[in-house]
Every structure is written in structure tokens, then in C-alpha cells.
Design a protein around this motif. Structure first.
Motif, PDB file in Angstrom:
ATOM      1  N   ASP A 336      30.883  51.093  53.785  1.00  0.00           N
ATOM      2  CA  ASP A 336      29.669  50.266  53.845  1.00  0.00           C
ATOM      3  C   ASP A 336      30.010  48.787  54.046  1.00  0.00           C
ATOM      4  OD1 ASP A 336      30.682  49.594  51.389  1.00  0.00           O
ATOM      5  OD2 ASP A 336      28.922  50.218  50.229  1.00  0.00           O
ATOM      6  N   GLY A 337      31.265  48.544  54.461  1.00  0.00           N
ATOM      7  CA  GLY A 337      31.661  47.178  54.780  1.00  0.00           C
ATOM      8  C   GLY A 337      31.633  46.231  53.605  1.00  0.00           C
ATOM      9  N   SER A 338      31.947  46.719  52.406  1.00  0.00           N
ATOM     10  CA  SER A 338      31.798  45.889  51.204  1.00  0.00           C
ATOM     11  C   SER A 338      33.116  45.398  50.631  1.00  0.00           C
ATOM     12  CB  SER A 338      31.042  46.684  50.123  1.00  0.00           C
ATOM     13  OG  SER A 338      31.778  47.830  49.727  1.00  0.00           O
ATOM     14  N   ASN A 339      34.222  45.563  51.330  1.00  0.00           N
ATOM     15  CA  ASN A 339      35.509  45.130  50.779  1.00  0.00           C
ATOM     16  C   ASN A 339      35.546  43.635  50.486  1.00  0.00           C
ATOM     17  OD1 ASN A 339      37.529  47.180  50.278  1.00  0.00           O
ATOM     18  ND2 ASN A 339      37.368  47.705  52.456  1.00  0.00           N
ATOM     19  N   ALA A 340      35.024  42.820  51.413  1.00  0.00           N
ATOM     20  CA  ALA A 340      35.064  41.370  51.210  1.00  0.00           C
ATOM     21  C   ALA A 340      34.263  40.978  49.971  1.00  0.00           C
ATOM     22  CB  ALA A 340      34.516  40.658  52.449  1.00  0.00           C
ATOM     23  N   ARG A 341      33.093  41.561  49.836  1.00  0.00           N
ATOM     24  CA  ARG A 341      32.245  41.235  48.682  1.00  0.00           C
ATOM     25  C   ARG A 341      32.956  41.612  47.374  1.00  0.00           C
ATOM     26  NH1 ARG A 341      28.801  44.493  46.026  1.00  0.00           N
ATOM     27  NH2 ARG A 341      28.686  46.009  47.739  1.00  0.00           N
ATOM     28  N   HIS A 342      33.560  42.801  47.351  1.00  0.00           N
ATOM     29  CA  HIS A 342      34.231  43.229  46.130  1.00  0.00           C
ATOM     30  C   HIS A 342      35.460  42.361  45.842  1.00  0.00           C
ATOM     31  CE1 HIS A 342      31.935  47.091  46.508  1.00  0.00           C
ATOM     32  NE2 HIS A 342      31.999  47.001  45.181  1.00  0.00           N
ATOM     33  N   LEU A 343      36.210  42.030  46.862  1.00  0.00           N
ATOM     34  CA  LEU A 343      37.406  41.210  46.642  1.00  0.00           C
ATOM     35  C   LEU A 343      37.037  39.810  46.166  1.00  0.00           C
ATOM     36  CD1 LEU A 343      39.583  42.302  49.691  1.00  0.00           C
ATOM     37  CD2 LEU A 343      40.010  42.793  47.278  1.00  0.00           C
ATOM     38  N   ASN A 344      35.958  39.252  46.678  1.00  0.00           N
ATOM     39  CA  ASN A 344      35.504  37.949  46.190  1.00  0.00           C
ATOM     40  C   ASN A 344      35.153  38.025  44.714  1.00  0.00           C
ATOM     41  OD1 ASN A 344      35.806  36.503  48.565  1.00  0.00           O
ATOM     42  ND2 ASN A 344      33.755  37.039  49.322  1.00  0.00           N
ATOM     43  N   GLY A 345      34.518  39.131  44.328  1.00  0.00           N
ATOM     44  CA  GLY A 345      34.137  39.277  42.923  1.00  0.00           C
ATOM     45  C   GLY A 345      35.324  39.517  42.014  1.00  0.00           C
ATOM     46  N   GLU A 346      36.330  40.196  42.531  1.00  0.00           N
ATOM     47  CA  GLU A 346      37.490  40.558  41.693  1.00  0.00           C
ATOM     48  C   GLU A 346      38.571  39.483  41.686  1.00  0.00           C
ATOM     49  OE1 GLU A 346      36.879  45.312  42.687  1.00  0.00           O
ATOM     50  OE2 GLU A 346      38.486  44.176  43.650  1.00  0.00           O
ATOM     51  N   GLY A 348      37.999  36.203  43.044  1.00  0.00           N
ATOM     52  CA  GLY A 348      37.450  34.862  43.063  1.00  0.00           C
ATOM     53  C   GLY A 348      37.407  34.294  44.472  1.00  0.00           C
ATOM     54  N   GLU A 349      36.794  33.136  44.611  1.00  0.00           N
ATOM     55  CA  GLU A 349      36.635  32.523  45.935  1.00  0.00           C
ATOM     56  C   GLU A 349      37.241  31.122  45.980  1.00  0.00           C
ATOM     57  OE1 GLU A 349      32.728  33.137  47.800  1.00  0.00           O
ATOM     58  OE2 GLU A 349      32.151  34.220  45.979  1.00  0.00           O
ATOM     59  N   ASP A 350      38.124  30.808  45.039  1.00  0.00           N
ATOM     60  CA  ASP A 350      38.696  29.463  45.023  1.00  0.00           C
ATOM     61  C   ASP A 350      39.932  29.387  45.923  1.00  0.00           C
ATOM     62  OD1 ASP A 350      40.806  30.625  43.559  1.00  0.00           O
ATOM     63  OD2 ASP A 350      39.735  30.288  41.674  1.00  0.00           O
ATOM     64  N   LYS A 351      40.534  28.222  45.953  1.00  0.00           N
ATOM     65  CA  LYS A 351      41.633  27.985  46.890  1.00  0.00           C
ATOM     66  C   LYS A 351      42.880  28.811  46.562  1.00  0.00           C
ATOM     67  CE  LYS A 351      43.195  23.942  44.246  1.00  0.00           C
ATOM     68  NZ  LYS A 351      43.498  22.494  44.331  1.00  0.00           N
ATOM     69  N   TYR A 352      43.026  29.200  45.304  1.00  0.00           N
ATOM     70  CA  TYR A 352      44.209  29.989  44.937  1.00  0.00           C
ATOM     71  C   TYR A 352      44.144  31.394  45.517  1.00  0.00           C
ATOM     72  CZ  TYR A 352      44.836  26.169  41.654  1.00  0.00           C
ATOM     73  OH  TYR A 352      44.986  24.913  41.093  1.00  0.00           O
ATOM     74  N   THR A 353      42.924  31.897  45.712  1.00  0.00           N
ATOM     75  CA  THR A 353      42.763  33.242  46.261  1.00  0.00           C
ATOM     76  C   THR A 353      43.257  33.304  47.697  1.00  0.00           C
ATOM     77  OG1 THR A 353      40.828  33.542  44.844  1.00  0.00           O
ATOM     78  CG2 THR A 353      41.106  35.097  46.647  1.00  0.00           C
ATOM     79  N   ILE A 354      43.174  32.173  48.416  1.00  0.00           N
ATOM     80  CA  ILE A 354      43.614  32.141  49.817  1.00  0.00           C
ATOM     81  C   ILE A 354      45.064  32.599  49.943  1.00  0.00           C
ATOM     82  CG2 ILE A 354      44.050  30.621  51.792  1.00  0.00           C
ATOM     83  CD1 ILE A 354      41.711  28.896  50.815  1.00  0.00           C
ATOM     84  N   LYS A 355      45.880  32.230  48.967  1.00  0.00           N
ATOM     85  CA  LYS A 355      47.294  32.606  49.011  1.00  0.00           C
ATOM     86  C   LYS A 355      47.502  34.117  48.886  1.00  0.00           C
ATOM     87  CE  LYS A 355      48.738  28.210  46.945  1.00  0.00           C
ATOM     88  NZ  LYS A 355      49.460  27.573  45.804  1.00  0.00           N
ATOM     89  N   LEU A 356      46.464  34.822  48.377  1.00  0.00           N
ATOM     90  CA  LEU A 356      46.592  36.266  48.192  1.00  0.00           C
ATOM     91  C   LEU A 356      46.232  37.051  49.446  1.00  0.00           C
ATOM     92  CD1 LEU A 356      44.952  36.671  44.657  1.00  0.00           C
ATOM     93  CD2 LEU A 356      47.393  36.568  45.201  1.00  0.00           C
ATOM     94  N   VAL A 357      45.557  36.402  50.397  1.00  0.00           N
ATOM     95  CA  VAL A 357      45.068  37.124  51.581  1.00  0.00           C
ATOM     96  C   VAL A 357      46.197  37.828  52.327  1.00  0.00           C
ATOM     97  CG1 VAL A 357      43.934  36.895  53.815  1.00  0.00           C
ATOM     98  CG2 VAL A 357      43.031  35.673  51.809  1.00  0.00           C
TER      99      VAL A 357
END
Length: 398
Positions: A336-346, A348-357
Motif C-alpha cells: 500500500d506504499g506505506s514504507n515511507a510513512r512508517h519509517l518516518n514514524g519509527e 523520525g524526520e530530523d537531520k540525523y535520520t538522513i544518515k540512516l537512508v
């Protein structure tokens, strides 16, 4: 050693010397013609096994296995034949297994047979053994003492032998615990029609503090498995536990589920034939496969395969199971194309999360090695994330 020397001294020119038992003996003891026929066959079997064992032609003694036949009752006339069998076992260098089934045993017979097994039998299999009530204490003392001393023994099977009391159960369990050579224990249908407490016996065996490969405790009408569950939670050194057909219910399933959360050693758990409903099995399944979040899935039990529960596929390593489950979660969300939404929730959406991509994208490829056939392809999941998860932020960061 002393017994072996005695056997050798009289064994210079061996011949089967146990006296024959005339057919009329069995009739005079009140048995019918069918029983007399059977006993003639049994005596031939004993003599045949004695000869084969002495000649080194067999590793398994089956002449006392009367499964599916009429029970063989104790008779003092059989003792010399048991002595011939015991002497052959004592002198054998190749005998490893003995099967005793549907036979009545008194202390006199046990005192002949069991000492001969010590240091030789690696597998003792006893089923449907009849032990007269007045002789129970003495019989269990003989059996337990011999099991404790037999440091060749690897597997003990005690099936359909009703243990009369906790005292006798303690003797048997203690002998197994103290003989660290025993790795596989089968105590099936021994407690459910007697005064002995099966849960107490199982908990004692599981908390003994030494490694055991396999415990089979089927058909013992376990009730109140709190101590057993606590033993599982203690992360005991046990590879497989079979507690099928024990009238376990959903409360027991809850205890098992909680215990599995803390156990990383148990590899196989068998629960079939109990009174656990689908709700109870779902409680256990969530311990193995919890799709509520990546962290929840990561924290699941990846070690134990449970026969009635999906989630930990049989024949895989814990790491393979973990990878498959994480990938399956990403694949399910992808539908259902919800991976991005779930990953943001799990995450976070701050700058440190960028390093995890980059790490997440790399893990998708790595986890897909153990994917199931019906899972989404790693390229499809990767494309979804590139299209919708933090890509603008990632390029801005760089």
C-alpha cells in the motif's frame, strides 16, 4: 569391573546354559495355550539375541520388546534366561541399545538386567513396563541407581509407565540430572493417571543447570505450568521441548509467549494436541512475528520454531529468520506504499535520520536474500523509498 571378571571366569567355553522351561509350566501357572505358545517363542528370541550379542552381530537388543503382543508376566523361571542375556551384554563391546516393552519386572529381574547395561547401553527404551505396587520403591531404586551410574547413556525413553508417586518421580529425575551424559529424555504419558506431579518433575529437569538436547514430555496432563514457563524464561540450555497433548490452555500460551521473549537457546517447541485456541497461538505468534514496528520485529524471538505457529520457518538460522521477517514487513508495507510513512514514524524526520537512508537501502538488498517467493522484489521496495522517503532532504544534505 568385578562382575565382568566373574563373567569372564565362567565364560571360557560358553554355551547357553539356562534350563529349558517345559510348556506345562505355563499351564500349571494358570496361563492358557496361547500364552504358552508365546513363551516358547520368547525364549527362542532371548537365546537368539544372546548368541548374536556374543558374536558381535548386533548393536540392538530387542528380545524383551513385546509391543502389540500380550503382556509377559514375571516368573522366576525366566531369571536364568535374563542372566544369560545380562552376561552377554556385560561382555559385549558393540551393544548400544535395548528395548523393553510390555513386560512385568520385579526387583529380581531388574537386579540382573540393569547393572549389565552400565557403561554399554547408549539408548535405553522402556515402554508399558509393569511394576507391582509393593515392589515399586525397590524397583525404582534399582532403575535410578543404574541410570545414574551408566555414563555411556545418551537417550532415555520412559513411555506409558505410570510413575506412582512424587518420591519415585524424584528418584528417576535425579538420576537423569546427575548423569550428565544423558542428552535426550523422553518421559511420555507417565504422570496423567497417577499421584506424581508432572509439572514439578518437568520443572526440576529443566532447571537442573546442565545442558540437555531434547526433552519429550507428551501426554502428562500438565496443569499450572508457571514453573515450566519460568524455566524457559531463564534461558536454560535446552534445544528442543515437546509438550504436546498436555491439556494446555490460553493462559499457558500467554506464559509461554512471555517466556519466549527472554529465551535465545530453545530451538524447537512442540505444542500440538493441547487446548490452546487460535487466540492463544496468536499470542505466541506475536512473540515470534510482531509487525507493529521494525523495532518490535527486531526484538522478536528468532531462535525458536514452534510447530503450531507461523513466523520462524523450520531449518533456518536465527539471522536468516530475522532477515526474512524484516523484509516481509517491508514487503507488506510496500503493497500500500506505506514504507515511507512508517519509517518516518519509527526513525523520525530530523537531520540525523538522513544518515540512516543509505543503510536502510543497503539492508533491503541484504534482507532480500532470505525472502519468500511471494514477497515484493527488492528493486520495487527500493524504488518506492527513493521516490517517497527523504530524498529531497538527502540531496539537500549533500
Amino acid at each position: 569391573l568385578e562382575r565382568s571378571i566373574q563373567v569372564l571366569r565362567k565364560d571360557v567355553s560358553w554355551s547357553y546354559s539356562a534350563p529349558s522351561i517345559p510348556r506345562r509350566h505355563w499351564i500349571e501357572q494358570g496361563h492358557d495355550e496361547e500364552y504358552a505358545d508365546k513363551m516358547e517363542d520368547i525364549l527362542c528370541r532371548i537365546k537368539g539375541d544372546v548368541t548374536s550379542i556374543r558374536n558381535g552381530e548386533t548393536i540392538s537388543c530387542t528380545c524383551l520388546d513385546y509391543y502389540g503382543q500380550m503382556a509377559v508376566l514375571h516368573d522366576d523361571a525366566l531369571l536364568p534366561h535374563f542372566k544369560e542375556l545380562a552376561d552377554a551384554i556385560q561382555l559385549s563391546k558393540g551393544i548400544q541399545e535395548i528395548n523393553i516393552d510390555n513386560l512385568e519386572l520385579h526387583p529380581s529381574a531388574l537386579g540382573i538386567l540393569f547393572p549389565a547395561m552400565e557403561g554399554r547401553m547408549t539408548n535405553i527404551d522402556m515402554r508399558r513396563i509393569r511394576i507391582p505396587g509393593p515392589d515399586a520403591v525397590k524397583c525404582y531404586e534399582i532403575i535410578a541407581s543404574s541410570i545414574r551410574r551408566n555414563h555411556a547413556l545418551k537417550t532415555l525413553t520412559w513411555t506409558d509407565n505410570q510413575i506412582p508417586s512424587d518420591d519415585q518421580a524424584d528418584l528417576l529425575i535425579d538420576s537423569v540430572i546427575k548423569n550428565r551424559s544423558i542428552k535426550n529424555v523422553r518421559l511420555e504419558n507417565c504422570f496423567n493417571q497417577s499421584g506424581a506431579n508432572g509439572c514439578r518433575a518437568l520443572a526440576a529437569l529443566m532447571t537442573c543447570g546442565r545442558p540437555v538436547d531434547w526433552i519429550d514430555f507428551r501426554g502428562n496432563a500438565l496443569s499450572g505450568i508457571d514453573d515450566v514457563a519460568a524455566a524457559v524464561a531463564s534461558n536454560l540450555q535446552l534445544e528442543a521441548l515437546r509438550i504436546c497433548d498436555n491439556e494446555l490452555n490460553d493462559r499457558d500460551a500467554e506464559l509461554i509467549a512471555q517466556a519466549l521473549k527472554q529465551n535465545t537457546n530453545l530451538q524447537r517447541l512442540y505444542l500440538s494436541g493441547n487446548s490452546i485456541t487460535s487466540a492463544g497461538f496468536e499470542t505466541i505468534r506475536l512473540t515470534i512475528y510482531d509487525p507493529s514496528s521494525l523495532n518490535a520485529m527486531e526484538s522478536c524471538n528468532h531462535t525458536c520454531w514452534v510447530d503450531c505457529v507461523e513466523g520462524n520457518d523450520y531449518g533456518m538460522t536465527p539471522r536468516q529468520r530475522r532477515n526474512r521477517k524484516l523484509y516481509q514487513l517491508l514487503s507488506t508495507r510496500h503493497l500500500d506504499g506505506s514504507n515511507a510513512r512508517h519509517l518516518n514514524g519509527e526513525l523520525g524526520e530530523d537531520k540525523y535520520t538522513i544518515k540512516l537512508v543509505p543503510k536502510v537501502l543497503h539492508c533491503i538488498k541484504r534482507y532480500s536474500i532470505d525472502e519468500t517467493e511471494d514477497s515484493s522484489t527488492p528493486l520495487s521496495i527500493t524504488f518506492e523509498l527513493i521516490k517517497s522517503w527523504m530524498m529531497p532532504e538527502l540531496f539537500e544534505h549533500h
